[in-house]
Design an enzyme around this catalytic site. Structure first.
Site, short mmCIF file in Angstrom:
data_model
loop_
_atom_site.label_atom_id
_atom_site.label_comp_id
_atom_site.label_asym_id
_atom_site.label_seq_id
_atom_site.Cartn_x
_atom_site.Cartn_y
_atom_site.Cartn_z
N GLY A 214 0.99 -1.15 0.67
CA GLY A 214 -0.20 -0.26 -0.11
C GLY A 214 0.74 0.96 -0.07
O GLY A 214 0.38 1.62 -0.55
N THR A 215 2.26 1.37 0.51
CA THR A 215 3.09 2.31 0.61
C THR A 215 3.96 2.71 -0.45
O THR A 215 3.14 3.65 -1.07
CB THR A 215 4.11 2.19 1.70
OG1 THR A 215 3.66 1.85 3.15
CG2 THR A 215 4.93 3.18 1.83
N THR B 211 10.09 -8.07 -12.18
CA THR B 211 9.32 -9.27 -12.32
C THR B 211 8.12 -9.13 -11.23
O THR B 211 8.55 -9.18 -10.09
CB THR B 211 10.44 -10.56 -12.70
OG1 THR B 211 11.40 -10.54 -13.33
CG2 THR B 211 10.06 -12.31 -12.10
N CYS C 251 2.40 1.58 13.51
CA CYS C 251 3.33 1.88 12.51
C CYS C 251 4.59 2.83 13.25
O CYS C 251 5.15 3.52 13.43
CB CYS C 251 3.01 2.90 11.14
SG CYS C 251 2.14 1.63 9.78
N1 PLP Z 1 -2.27 3.42 4.57
C1 PLP Z 1 -2.93 2.53 5.34
C2 PLP Z 1 -4.48 3.17 6.14
C3 PLP Z 1 -2.68 1.54 6.00
O1 PLP Z 1 -3.15 1.60 6.96
C4 PLP Z 1 -1.70 1.08 5.84
C5 PLP Z 1 -1.26 0.58 6.76
O2 PLP Z 1 -0.97 -0.04 7.72
C6 PLP Z 1 -0.98 2.02 4.61
C7 PLP Z 1 -1.01 2.76 3.78
C8 PLP Z 1 0.67 1.04 3.96
O3 PLP Z 1 0.23 -0.13 3.90
P1 PLP Z 1 0.92 -1.03 3.64
O4 PLP Z 1 1.42 -1.75 5.09
O5 PLP Z 1 1.22 -2.45 2.76
O6 PLP Z 1 2.32 -0.49 3.15
#
Ligand code: PLP
Length: 377
Positions: free
Chosen positions: A69-70, A238, A323
């Site tokens: 997600g990041t 890949t 986090c």
């Molecule tokens: N965005 C939100 C709202 C999240 O809660 C998180 C993860 O806690 C992320 C982004 C980041 O996702 P990832 O852990 O897959 O990088």
């Protein structure tokens, strides 16, 4: 063990792990290779993309796999500022986005961009009106999450998209749907969102795989990783075939049991709320509507101590976002709580595997913690 931290990450169902194992051991070809083993891997990636895209409600060729997600959030921001490079240098986001949005925004500020951070009210919500008031001629991006990862508040993404259209703004709208996907209504195409981020490990998939939806009208978005041409030449590297297969399997399972999973989480959240609110002085934080996140505080009892104490008893909850590792989070700070309440914020989050016994265990442990410790601060 009692795991009540599904907003941090989720357990992987056996069927997902088996699917991944099969890809790792049998279907291990490189999707770019010409021989059958490679082509089989390519077809697997295509099928998985179609599965995830169907859940997102978009065309397959508008969904790009990323590593998390990041990464999706970072890519969306880079793509938006590139798209708007001749239009302006102003960005609107909220003060309570995930660090995956806030940190790239901070970097952009160092490069001369101006960022407006919309503050939530005491319930944790922001409004489309706030976006409207902050919107300028030179705004190139509005980035608003679908569900806040600490409060569970749902943000008005559809309304914001409509507002940008009505105002004929050139700004692109990105939505971080990492916490909202498959938990609350999510329709980037119907709403007219330009980009939307997803992550597999919040819905029973593996860590290390995410996706970004990019609307069809953004025909030549800025590639994230130029290279060998994978992901329609936008995100080379890949393909992580086992991860992709795990993502798709997790989506499939959640789709199959969607209604019952949501009902289960809604019921559990209410059960948990009722039980927790019987603990004297405990308060609910924010008014999060998402079915899987409940945020509370035990004012005077620092959350880091509570999390450690419960952790030693095999109970996993979080002091706000995973986090932030114990630091008072930016989300809690933005809610304008008094110091004692802010320091005591705890997040409980649920998934399909959560049971009433898990919730009973956490409630009992919180009561014991309160009885055994004196209030600090
Ligand atoms: N965005 C939100 C709202 C999240 O809660 C998180 C993860 O806690 C992320 C982004 C980041 O996702 P990832 O852990 O897959 O990088």
């Amino acid at each position: 063990m009692h795991y009540l931290d599904h907003a941090a990450t989720t357990p992987i169902p056996a069927a997902v792990a088996q699917e991944m194992m099969d890809v790792l051991t049998n279907q291990y070809g490189n999707p770019s290779a010409q021989y059958p083993l490679g082509q089989q891997a390519k077809q697997l990636v295509d099928r998985c993309r179609a599965t995830v895209a169907a859940a997102v409600g978009c065309q397959s060729d508008r969904l790009f796999f990323t590593s998390c997600g990041t990464e999706s959030d970072n890519w969306a921001i880079q793509a938006a500022v590139w798209h708007g490079r001749h239009s302006g240098r102003h960005i609107i986001t909220t003060a309570v986005e995930h660090s995956a949005i806030l940190q790239p925004c901070k970097l952009l500020e160092q490069q001369g961009y101006e960022v407006t951070y919309l503050k939530p009210d005491r319930t944790g919500h922001v409004t489309a009106d706030q976006v409207s008031n902050a919107l300028r001629e030179d705004t190139v991006l509005v980035s608003m999450m679908l569900v806040n990862n600490e409060t569970g508040c749902i943000f008005p993404v559809a309304e914001t998209a409509a507002l940008l259209r009505e105002k004929k703004s050139r700004a692109l709208l990105h939505c971080d749907a990492v916490q909202g996907f498959m938990k609350v209504p999510c329709d980037p195409v119907g709403w007219g969102v330009d980009m939307m981020s997803f992550s597999a490990h919040k819905i029973g998939g593996p860590k290390g795989i995410g996706a970004l939806y990019i609307a069809p009208h953004l025909r030549n978005p800025r590639p994230l990783l130029p290279g060998g041409g994978q992901e329609f030449s936008l995100r080379s590297g890949t393909e992580a075939t086992a991860q992709i297969a795990g993502f798709a399997k997790a989506v499939e399972l959640r789709m199959e049991h969607h209604a019952e999973i949501i009902t289960h989480m809604v019921e559990l959240k209410e059960y948990c709320r009722q039980k927790l609110l019987q603990i004297p002085t405990l308060v609910e934080i924010g008014k999060g509507e998402a079915p899987h996140i409940l945020s509370v505080s035990l004012p005077g009892y620092p959350s880091a101590n509570v999390v450690t104490d419960l952790g030693a008893q095999g109970i996993c909850i979080s002091a706000g976002s995973a986090c932030h590792k114990g630091k008072a989070s930016h989300v809690v700070s933005a809610l304008g709580l008094d110091k004692r309440t802010a320091a005591g914020v705890l997040r409980l989050s649920f998934g399909p595997e959560t049971t009433r016994e898990d919730i009973d265990a956490v409630c009992d442990a919180l009561r014991r913690h309160k009885e055994q410790r004196f209030a600090m601060l």
